[in-house]
Scaffold this active site. Structure first.
Site, mmCIF file in Angstrom:
data_model
loop_
_atom_site.group_PDB
_atom_site.id
_atom_site.type_symbol
_atom_site.label_atom_id
_atom_site.label_comp_id
_atom_site.label_asym_id
_atom_site.label_seq_id
_atom_site.Cartn_x
_atom_site.Cartn_y
_atom_site.Cartn_z
ATOM 1 C CD GLU A 59 -2.983 -0.283 0.064
ATOM 2 O OE1 GLU A 59 -3.018 -0.308 -1.129
ATOM 3 O OE2 GLU A 59 -3.741 -1.307 0.464
ATOM 4 C CB THR A 61 4.583 0.362 -2.373
ATOM 5 O OG1 THR A 61 3.419 -0.441 -2.727
ATOM 6 C CG2 THR A 61 4.948 -0.049 -1.037
ATOM 7 C CG ASP A 62 0.593 2.927 -6.434
ATOM 8 O OD1 ASP A 62 0.713 3.629 -5.533
ATOM 9 O OD2 ASP A 62 -0.463 2.991 -7.007
ATOM 10 C CB SER A 93 -24.237 8.501 -14.035
ATOM 11 O OG SER A 93 -24.117 7.788 -12.646
ATOM 12 N N GLY A 146 -16.289 4.983 -2.500
ATOM 13 C CA GLY A 146 -15.464 5.446 -1.234
ATOM 14 C C GLY A 146 -15.079 4.442 -0.332
ATOM 15 C CG LEU A 149 -13.894 -2.076 -2.595
ATOM 16 C CD1 LEU A 149 -15.117 -2.787 -2.531
ATOM 17 C CD2 LEU A 149 -12.560 -2.976 -2.296
ATOM 18 C CB SER A 150 -10.246 1.173 -7.333
ATOM 19 O OG SER A 150 -9.010 1.425 -6.547
ATOM 20 C CB SER A 152 -12.355 6.855 -9.525
ATOM 21 O OG SER A 152 -11.276 6.416 -8.638
ATOM 22 C CG ASP A 196 -6.317 2.091 -7.506
ATOM 23 O OD1 ASP A 196 -5.582 1.176 -6.847
ATOM 24 O OD2 ASP A 196 -6.779 3.243 -6.950
HETATM 25 C C1 GLA Z 1 -5.229 4.600 -4.125
HETATM 26 C C2 GLA Z 1 -4.311 4.974 -5.298
HETATM 27 C C3 GLA Z 1 -3.247 4.004 -5.621
HETATM 28 C C4 GLA Z 1 -2.698 3.526 -4.696
HETATM 29 C C5 GLA Z 1 -3.277 3.527 -3.293
HETATM 30 C C6 GLA Z 1 -2.309 3.183 -2.016
HETATM 31 O O1 GLA Z 1 -6.165 3.621 -4.104
HETATM 32 O O2 GLA Z 1 -5.241 5.030 -6.506
HETATM 33 O O3 GLA Z 1 -2.565 4.340 -6.708
HETATM 34 O O4 GLA Z 1 -1.550 4.634 -4.354
HETATM 35 O O5 GLA Z 1 -4.436 4.498 -3.099
HETATM 36 O O6 GLA Z 1 -1.759 2.119 -2.076
#
Ligand code: GLA
Length: 409
Positions: A59, A61-62, A93, A146, A149-150, A152, A196
């Site tokens: 987490e 780290t990307d 939407s 929110g 879980l990405s 977006s 993500d």
């Molecule tokens: C969000 C960002 C990712 C990553 C995480 C943390 O999801 O979109 O790129 O940095 O936070 O690991």
């Protein structure tokens, strides 16, 4: 949202537990998006889906060019789309019950937040020199927003994949992921890493993605948890400092690199340092910058250790690494919050949970838990009760499966 199963708590408790089991509403949402498009436009369309993601470990780290281990999940954005001959875009939407229109050559900052993602994808595709035209699109999904879980990234990946296909652009998968990431940077104001979007595009059923965020080399690795499953516990909170603190953490990491690179030429990023290097130079950094750098260096080591443990089938060890990751995120990177910590503390005390940690950017959203399948109901009950007793609200639970990446369906 979702196919909600009310599971009455076991035995004498009158507690109600909200458990979302995603696989069953896969076709419900899919059908709904198709139906709405047909009703609205009464014309042919093509149909796409892009998943949200979990991250086993790695987490923050990307964007430090380190290692991550995400996976796509069976919660998705579904998108029905038809190209137009003009340059006009119309988006509906379902979840926000809102329509937005813009011309692809128009520049506007007056869009509702959700529309910035597809708008950003269109703009980034144009900026990369590809020829797209207008289109009409309807989308909806079952990824809780929110929740870390990405949703977006899934939205960006759905549009990037759809536009690539519908307009025959032949953009490769890695570039599609970068287009989504740039849309986030330039149109949503979050300087996110690549994880993500990469996971949403490259997901593979039952496999985590072991990704090196410097070279972007990756391997799919089967996630075999034996008698265990992944359980997400959603705090249902998202604290407002999430995106500003995210950008601030990036800056603190960059500050650390500036200091360390003066001492050891060749350090371009926190990826290039190990925890000892950071500790050696503690006195040169502010307390915050030191803690951020130490966390990132340690988390990279944990990702590598997790890869080794998975390869040997040592699930207990993976669980321990998840707990250690959470401690780092809480104490050194300082992106956790009371609700997340409570869920992880409860997990630690509960038999049948091998490991737990907050997931994603932080300040709310979900914890990821590795739970013995036979203890699942008991674990959910205990977590619900302790959360309710302490905070007066209920978390939501999602039993997720690892799925394939963005695709035309
Ligand atoms: C969000 C960002 C990712 C990553 C995480 C943390 O999801 O979109 O790129 O940095 O936070 O690991």
């Amino acid at each position: 949202m979702g196919n909600e199963l009310r599971v009455w708590a076991m035995c004498t408790s009158i507690l109600t537990i909200t458990l979302y089991h995603s696989s069953t509403h896969y076709s419900m949402k899919e059908q709904h998006v198709k139906k709405v498009f047909a009703q609205k436009y009464n014309s042919p369309f093509r149909f796409f889906a892009a998943p949200g993601r979990i991250n086993l470990i790695g987490e923050h780290t990307d964007y430090n060019e380190g290692f991550v281990m995400p996976a796509a999940i069976d919660k998705r954005i579904y998108l029905a789309i038809a190209p137009r001959e003009t340059t006009e875009v119309e988006l509906f939407s379902i979840d926000f019950d809102e329509t937005v229109a813009f011309d692809i050559h128009q520049t506007t900052d007056r869009l509702p937040h959700w529309a910035k993602y597809p708008y950003g994808v269109v703009k980034e595709i144009l900026a990369a020199g590809h020829a797209v035209k207008g289109f009409k699109a309807v989308f909806g999904g079952d990824i809780p927003t929110g929740a870390g879980l990405s949703s977006s990234a899934a939205l960006e990946s759905a549009f990037a994949t759809a536009l690539n296909t519908v307009f025959n652009l032949s953009i490769n998968k890695l570039t599609l992921a970068s287009i989504g990431q740039l849309a986030e940077h330039n149109y949503a104001g979050v300087r996110c890493g690549i994880m993500d979007q990469f996971a949403s595009i490259h997901g593979k059923e039952n496999n985590v993605i072991q990704l090196d965020c410097r070279s972007l080399a990756f391997e799919h690795f089967p996630l075999e948890l034996h008698e265990h499953e992944l359980l997400l516990a959603d705090t249902r909170v998202k604290h407002s400092l999430a995106s500003s603190a995210y950008n601030q953490r990036r800056e603190e990491c960059e500050e650390g690199v500036t200091i360390l690179s003066k001492l050891q030429p060749g350090i371009k990023n926190l990826r290039d340092v190990n925890p000892e290097d950071v500790r050696k130079h503690k006195s040169l950094m502010s307390k915050e910058v030191f803690m951020r750098c130490e966390y990132v260096a340690e988390e990279n080591e944990r990702v590598k250790a997790t890869a080794r443990a998975l390869a040997k089938g040592e699930i207990d060890k993976v669980g321990q690494l998840l707990y250690a990751s959470h401690q780092g995120l809480k104490n050194k990177y300082q992106v956790s919050c009371r609700e997340l910590d409570l869920l992880v503390d409860t997990a630690l005390k509960t038999q049948g949970v091998l490991g737990a940690r907050m997931m994603g950017g932080g300040f709310g959203g979900c914890t990821l838990n590795i739970v013995e399948t036979s203890s699942m109901e008991k674990v959910i009950k205990i977590m619900t009760e302790s959360f309710q007793a302490e905070l007066g609200s209920e978390p939501a639970f999602y039993r997720v499966n690892i799925s394939g990446g963005a695709t035309e369906m």
